[in-house]
Design an enzyme around this catalytic site. Structure first.
Site, mmCIF file in Angstrom:
data_model
loop_
_atom_site.group_PDB
_atom_site.id
_atom_site.type_symbol
_atom_site.label_atom_id
_atom_site.label_comp_id
_atom_site.label_asym_id
_atom_site.label_seq_id
_atom_site.Cartn_x
_atom_site.Cartn_y
_atom_site.Cartn_z
ATOM 1 N N LYS A 12 0.833 -1.195 0.000
ATOM 2 C CA LYS A 12 0.000 0.000 0.000
ATOM 3 C C LYS A 12 0.882 1.265 0.000
ATOM 4 O O LYS A 12 2.100 1.187 0.245
ATOM 5 C CB LYS A 12 -0.918 -0.035 1.226
ATOM 6 C CG LYS A 12 -1.944 -1.181 1.208
ATOM 7 C CD LYS A 12 -2.761 -1.184 2.504
ATOM 8 C CE LYS A 12 -3.802 -2.296 2.529
ATOM 9 N NZ LYS A 12 -4.555 -2.299 3.812
ATOM 10 N N TYR A 52 -12.394 -2.314 -2.768
ATOM 11 C CA TYR A 52 -12.864 -2.328 -1.379
ATOM 12 C C TYR A 52 -14.388 -2.266 -1.268
ATOM 13 O O TYR A 52 -14.916 -1.876 -0.211
ATOM 14 C CB TYR A 52 -12.213 -1.189 -0.592
ATOM 15 C CG TYR A 52 -10.772 -1.480 -0.190
ATOM 16 C CD1 TYR A 52 -10.449 -2.636 0.534
ATOM 17 C CD2 TYR A 52 -9.741 -0.604 -0.518
ATOM 18 C CE1 TYR A 52 -9.135 -2.906 0.904
ATOM 19 C CE2 TYR A 52 -8.425 -0.864 -0.136
ATOM 20 C CZ TYR A 52 -8.128 -2.013 0.578
ATOM 21 O OH TYR A 52 -6.827 -2.291 0.962
ATOM 22 N N ASN A 115 -1.572 -0.289 7.558
ATOM 23 C CA ASN A 115 -1.071 -1.650 7.798
ATOM 24 C C ASN A 115 -0.325 -2.239 6.604
ATOM 25 O O ASN A 115 -0.152 -3.450 6.501
ATOM 26 C CB ASN A 115 -2.202 -2.566 8.283
ATOM 27 C CG ASN A 115 -3.287 -2.755 7.246
ATOM 28 O OD1 ASN A 115 -3.186 -2.238 6.132
ATOM 29 N ND2 ASN A 115 -4.317 -3.506 7.593
ATOM 30 N N HIS A 118 -1.919 -5.421 1.440
ATOM 31 C CA HIS A 118 -3.164 -6.136 1.191
ATOM 32 C C HIS A 118 -2.824 -7.502 0.613
ATOM 33 O O HIS A 118 -1.887 -7.626 -0.175
ATOM 34 C CB HIS A 118 -4.033 -5.375 0.176
ATOM 35 C CG HIS A 118 -5.170 -6.198 -0.349
ATOM 36 N ND1 HIS A 118 -6.368 -6.313 0.317
ATOM 37 C CD2 HIS A 118 -5.268 -6.999 -1.446
ATOM 38 C CE1 HIS A 118 -7.171 -7.127 -0.365
ATOM 39 N NE2 HIS A 118 -6.515 -7.560 -1.434
ATOM 40 N N GLU A 129 -9.456 -9.953 -7.925
ATOM 41 C CA GLU A 129 -8.531 -8.851 -7.633
ATOM 42 C C GLU A 129 -7.372 -8.824 -8.630
ATOM 43 O O GLU A 129 -6.935 -7.755 -9.045
ATOM 44 C CB GLU A 129 -8.010 -8.986 -6.192
ATOM 45 C CG GLU A 129 -9.117 -8.740 -5.171
ATOM 46 C CD GLU A 129 -8.678 -8.965 -3.725
ATOM 47 O OE1 GLU A 129 -7.510 -9.353 -3.493
ATOM 48 O OE2 GLU A 129 -9.514 -8.746 -2.833
HETATM 49 P P1 IDP Z 1 -7.617 -7.168 5.589
HETATM 50 O O1 IDP Z 1 -6.821 -6.148 4.820
HETATM 51 O O2 IDP Z 1 -6.797 -7.798 6.696
HETATM 52 O O3 IDP Z 1 -8.294 -8.186 4.704
HETATM 53 P P2 IDP Z 1 -10.234 -5.948 5.957
HETATM 54 O O4 IDP Z 1 -11.122 -6.128 7.144
HETATM 55 O O5 IDP Z 1 -10.638 -6.581 4.653
HETATM 56 O O6 IDP Z 1 -8.762 -6.384 6.384
HETATM 57 O O7 IDP Z 1 -10.087 -4.372 5.761
HETATM 58 C C1 IDP Z 1 -9.489 -3.858 4.593
HETATM 59 C C2 IDP Z 1 -8.569 -2.718 4.974
HETATM 60 O O8 IDP Z 1 -9.354 -1.647 5.502
HETATM 61 C C3 IDP Z 1 -7.564 -3.024 6.073
HETATM 62 O O9 IDP Z 1 -6.413 -3.670 5.610
HETATM 63 C C4 IDP Z 1 -7.265 -1.643 6.604
HETATM 64 O O10 IDP Z 1 -6.371 -0.946 5.732
HETATM 65 C C5 IDP Z 1 -8.624 -0.969 6.496
HETATM 66 N N1 IDP Z 1 -9.357 -1.077 7.767
HETATM 67 C C6 IDP Z 1 -10.079 -2.135 8.222
HETATM 68 N N2 IDP Z 1 -10.616 -1.887 9.422
HETATM 69 C C7 IDP Z 1 -10.218 -0.631 9.748
HETATM 70 C C8 IDP Z 1 -10.450 0.209 10.886
HETATM 71 O O11 IDP Z 1 -11.126 -0.151 11.846
HETATM 72 N N3 IDP Z 1 -9.863 1.455 10.836
HETATM 73 C C9 IDP Z 1 -9.119 1.886 9.775
HETATM 74 N N4 IDP Z 1 -8.876 1.122 8.703
HETATM 75 C C10 IDP Z 1 -9.423 -0.112 8.680
HETATM 76 MG MG MG Z 2 -9.922 -8.021 3.388
#
Ligand code: IDP
Ligand code: MG
Length: 152
Positions: A12, A52, A115, A118, A129
């Site tokens: 990212k 997303y 984080n 992805h 994707e």
């Molecule tokens: P993942 O990336 O581990 O699959 P997902 O729940 O699919 O997690 O969420 C997609 C992305 O959305 C996350 O990687 C993160 O960047 C963002 N995200 C998810 N939950 C939160 C949150 O509570 N606060 C801010 N960003 C979030």
């Molecule tokens: Mg996800």
């Protein structure tokens, strides 16, 4: 090779800005996965909404779109046995605070909204994707000679 899978990985914009592309990519290479596609791009709002879509309406959705479109990212496809599961394990939990030591999100990240990476969560989403980020001819089929020393 049985159960051969491809999966999409995005470093990212935070990973690119922090100069972590090489470190992150080399983890997958060292693991034994085969790199089959790689490109850098700045994601458009449209692409971000498609990628997303499942999170539309959640409190973090707008911030997530702003973040993922703010600067270039690096997209790649890796291939290997159970690649989807293997890569998700290497990536770690969504919140870096919960991610296990040795995972990318633990080792490099501090916050859920930054984080770093992805990875597709299932073979079916991987297929969708990959086709969002790559044309079919940008995914290279090649024989990795090292595979003899990686898989029995
Ligand atoms: P993942 O990336 O581990 O699959 P997902 O729940 O699919 O997690 O969420 C997609 C992305 O959305 C996350 O990687 C993160 O960047 C963002 N995200 C998810 N939950 C939160 C949150 O509570 N606060 C801010 N960003 C979030
Ligand atoms: Mg996800």
């Amino acid at each position: 090779m049985p159960n051969n899978e491809k999966t999409l990985i995005l470093v990212k914009p935070d990973g690119v800005q922090r100069g972590l592309v090489g470190d992150i990519l080399s983890r997958f290479e060292h693991k034994g996965l085969k790199l089959v596609a790689l490109r850098m791009l700045q994601v458009t709002k449209n692409m971000a909404e498609t990628h997303y879509g499942e999170h539309k309406g959640k409190p973090f959705y707008n911030g997530l779109l702003d973040f993922i479109t703010a600067a270039p990212l690096v997209a790649m496809v890796v291939e290997g046995k159970s690649a989807v599961t293997v890569v998700r394990k290497m990536v770690g939990s969504t919140n870096p605070e919960d991610a296990a030591p040795g995972t990318i999100r633990h080792d490099f990240g501090m916050h859920t909204g930054r984080n770093l990476i992805h990875a597709s969560d299932a073979p079916k989403s991987a297929e969708k994707e990959i086709s969002l980020f790559f044309d079919i001819d940008q995914v290279v089929e090649w024989k990795k000679d090292m595979d003899y020393w990686v898989y029995e």
